[in-house]
Motif scaffolding. Structure first.
Motif, PDB file in Angstrom:
ATOM      1  N   THR A 129      -4.850   7.794  -4.551  1.00  0.00           N
ATOM      2  CA  THR A 129      -4.414   7.532  -3.183  1.00  0.00           C
ATOM      3  C   THR A 129      -4.509   6.038  -2.907  1.00  0.00           C
ATOM      4  OG1 THR A 129      -6.600   7.746  -2.156  1.00  0.00           O
ATOM      5  CG2 THR A 129      -5.291   9.779  -2.412  1.00  0.00           C
ATOM      6  N   ALA A 130      -3.682   5.566  -1.972  1.00  0.00           N
ATOM      7  CA  ALA A 130      -3.713   4.165  -1.561  1.00  0.00           C
ATOM      8  C   ALA A 130      -3.575   4.102  -0.053  1.00  0.00           C
ATOM      9  CB  ALA A 130      -2.584   3.376  -2.226  1.00  0.00           C
ATOM     10  N   ILE A 158      -4.882  12.108   1.959  1.00  0.00           N
ATOM     11  CA  ILE A 158      -4.504  11.015   2.854  1.00  0.00           C
ATOM     12  C   ILE A 158      -4.085   9.834   1.986  1.00  0.00           C
ATOM     13  CG2 ILE A 158      -5.263   9.441   4.671  1.00  0.00           C
ATOM     14  CD1 ILE A 158      -7.443  11.546   5.332  1.00  0.00           C
ATOM     15  N   SER A 159      -2.827   9.443   2.094  1.00  0.00           N
ATOM     16  CA  SER A 159      -2.358   8.333   1.274  1.00  0.00           C
ATOM     17  C   SER A 159      -1.185   7.640   1.957  1.00  0.00           C
ATOM     18  CB  SER A 159      -1.932   8.833  -0.123  1.00  0.00           C
ATOM     19  OG  SER A 159      -1.815   7.754  -1.031  1.00  0.00           O
ATOM     20  N   GLY A 160      -1.083   6.347   1.732  1.00  0.00           N
ATOM     21  CA  GLY A 160      -0.001   5.566   2.318  1.00  0.00           C
ATOM     22  C   GLY A 160      -0.187   5.271   3.786  1.00  0.00           C
ATOM     23  N   THR A 202       0.826  -1.208   0.000  1.00  0.00           N
ATOM     24  CA  THR A 202       0.000   0.000   0.000  1.00  0.00           C
ATOM     25  C   THR A 202       0.859   1.257   0.000  1.00  0.00           C
ATOM     26  OG1 THR A 202      -1.788  -1.132   1.184  1.00  0.00           O
ATOM     27  CG2 THR A 202      -1.759   1.271   1.300  1.00  0.00           C
ATOM     28  N   LYS A 203       1.858   1.299   0.843  1.00  0.00           N
ATOM     29  CA  LYS A 203       2.719   2.482   0.937  1.00  0.00           C
ATOM     30  C   LYS A 203       3.476   2.723  -0.373  1.00  0.00           C
ATOM     31  CE  LYS A 203       3.167   2.167   5.956  1.00  0.00           C
ATOM     32  NZ  LYS A 203       2.645   3.510   6.299  1.00  0.00           N
ATOM     33  N   THR A 204       3.863   1.641  -1.042  1.00  0.00           N
ATOM     34  CA  THR A 204       4.550   1.783  -2.319  1.00  0.00           C
ATOM     35  C   THR A 204       3.608   2.271  -3.409  1.00  0.00           C
ATOM     36  OG1 THR A 204       6.109   0.052  -1.695  1.00  0.00           O
ATOM     37  CG2 THR A 204       5.964   0.583  -4.030  1.00  0.00           C
ATOM     38  N   GLU A 232       4.045   5.617  -5.823  1.00  0.00           N
ATOM     39  CA  GLU A 232       4.083   5.525  -7.276  1.00  0.00           C
ATOM     40  C   GLU A 232       2.912   6.219  -7.967  1.00  0.00           C
ATOM     41  OE1 GLU A 232       4.675   1.609  -8.808  1.00  0.00           O
ATOM     42  OE2 GLU A 232       6.510   1.257  -7.638  1.00  0.00           O
ATOM     43  N   LEU A 233       1.729   6.155  -7.358  1.00  0.00           N
ATOM     44  CA  LEU A 233       0.523   6.606  -8.039  1.00  0.00           C
ATOM     45  C   LEU A 233       0.027   7.982  -7.602  1.00  0.00           C
ATOM     46  CD1 LEU A 233      -1.485   3.240  -8.090  1.00  0.00           C
ATOM     47  CD2 LEU A 233      -0.069   4.232  -9.900  1.00  0.00           C
ATOM     48  N   GLY A 234       0.607   8.525  -6.549  1.00  0.00           N
ATOM     49  CA  GLY A 234       0.131   9.806  -6.034  1.00  0.00           C
ATOM     50  C   GLY A 234       0.135  10.917  -7.065  1.00  0.00           C
ATOM     51  N   ARG A 235       1.135  10.941  -7.914  1.00  0.00           N
ATOM     52  CA  ARG A 235       1.248  12.022  -8.908  1.00  0.00           C
ATOM     53  C   ARG A 235       0.118  11.981  -9.937  1.00  0.00           C
ATOM     54  NH1 ARG A 235       6.942  10.708 -11.444  1.00  0.00           N
ATOM     55  NH2 ARG A 235       7.288  10.253  -9.228  1.00  0.00           N
TER      56      ARG A 235
END
Length: 249
Positions: free
Chosen positions: A174-175, A236-238, A161-163, A167-170
């Motif tokens: 969100t994950a 909110i992500s990671g 999830t943190k990875t 990688e996908l935030g840009r």
């Protein structure tokens, strides 16, 4: 805004509750499980409440089946931009009794399944410039006797999830992960049977150890997933949210 969501392992328990909650939030929902027929009750409940859903049968550990399922969902409901990876199994045993098949089965469904689902869905999320991934971890990620395989898988979900978040935030995706504590489901019922304890006694004993004084329900997890999938949760992500009725030492 109406989105298309996929919830895996959604025939019952936490997955079914999450699918219903996301539908009530206004999303179209693909109710995915190994057996498509088993999803009928969840789909019917969503449709009876005025929502839109389809049942999808797929083995999340099978790359071709996953891609076919995601393609079908995109065609029938619209490009999926919300993904809740809830599919999971248990094969509990103490380490010296655990077989290679017990180990492989659990890690395959949880980790390979989440990886394949995310890989298939992320293109739709990136194209949309918006997405939400919610992965189901567990308090067992902190260690739990008799669950070396499950604990390893659920800890792996947190790193995964943190990875994804990095990688996908840009791309506006969100994950986050939810780590449930003791939740009253068929899976916890199976655990009670395995150790030879009546389910009501099993739940009562667990509740005594939980600070809020009760066992969790699938709707408790669905509420957390609903928040993570919302527009308001875009910063909110990671994160890993322990939904367990209190802190776990």
């Amino acid at each position: 805004m109406t989105r298309t969501a996929i919830v895996t392992g959604a025939a019952r328990g936490i997955g079914a509750a999450t699918a219903k909650r996301l539908a009530s939030d206004g999303h179209a929902v693909a109710v995915l499980d190994l057996d498509e027929a088993s999803c009928a009750d969840t789909v019917a409940a969503i449709e009876d409440a005025g929502g839109r859903a389809i049942a999808v049968g797929a083995d999340v550990a099978d790359a071709a089946a996953v891609q076919s399922a995601v393609d079908r969902i995109a065609a029938e409901l619209g490009a999926p931009t919300i993904l809740v990876n809830n599919a999971g199994i248990i094969r509990d045993n103490l380490l010296f009794k655990m077989t290679e098949d017990d180990w492989d089965a659990v890690l395959t469904v949880h980790l390979r399944g989440a990886f394949l689902m995310c890989r298939a869905v992320q293109k739709h999320q990136v194209d949309a410039g918006w997405g939400r991934v919610v992965n189901l971890s567990s308090t067992s990620a902190l260690g739990n006797r008799g669950q070396a395989n499950y604990a390893a898988a659920k800890a792996g979900m947190q790193g995964f999830t943190k990875t994804l978040a990095l990688e996908l935030g840009r791309y506006g995706v969100t994950a986050n992960a939810i780590a449930p504590g003791f939740i009253v489901t068929d899976m916890t019922r199976a655990t009670a049977e395995r150790i030879g304890v009546g389910f009501d006694d099993f739940v009562a004993h667990a509740a005594k150890e939980i600070p809020v004084g009760r066992a969790g329900e699938p709707d408790d997890i669905a509420a957390a997933a609903s928040f993570f999938c919302s527009e308001e949760a875009g910063f909110i992500s990671g994160q890993v949210l322990y939904v367990a009725g209190g802190p776990r030492a």
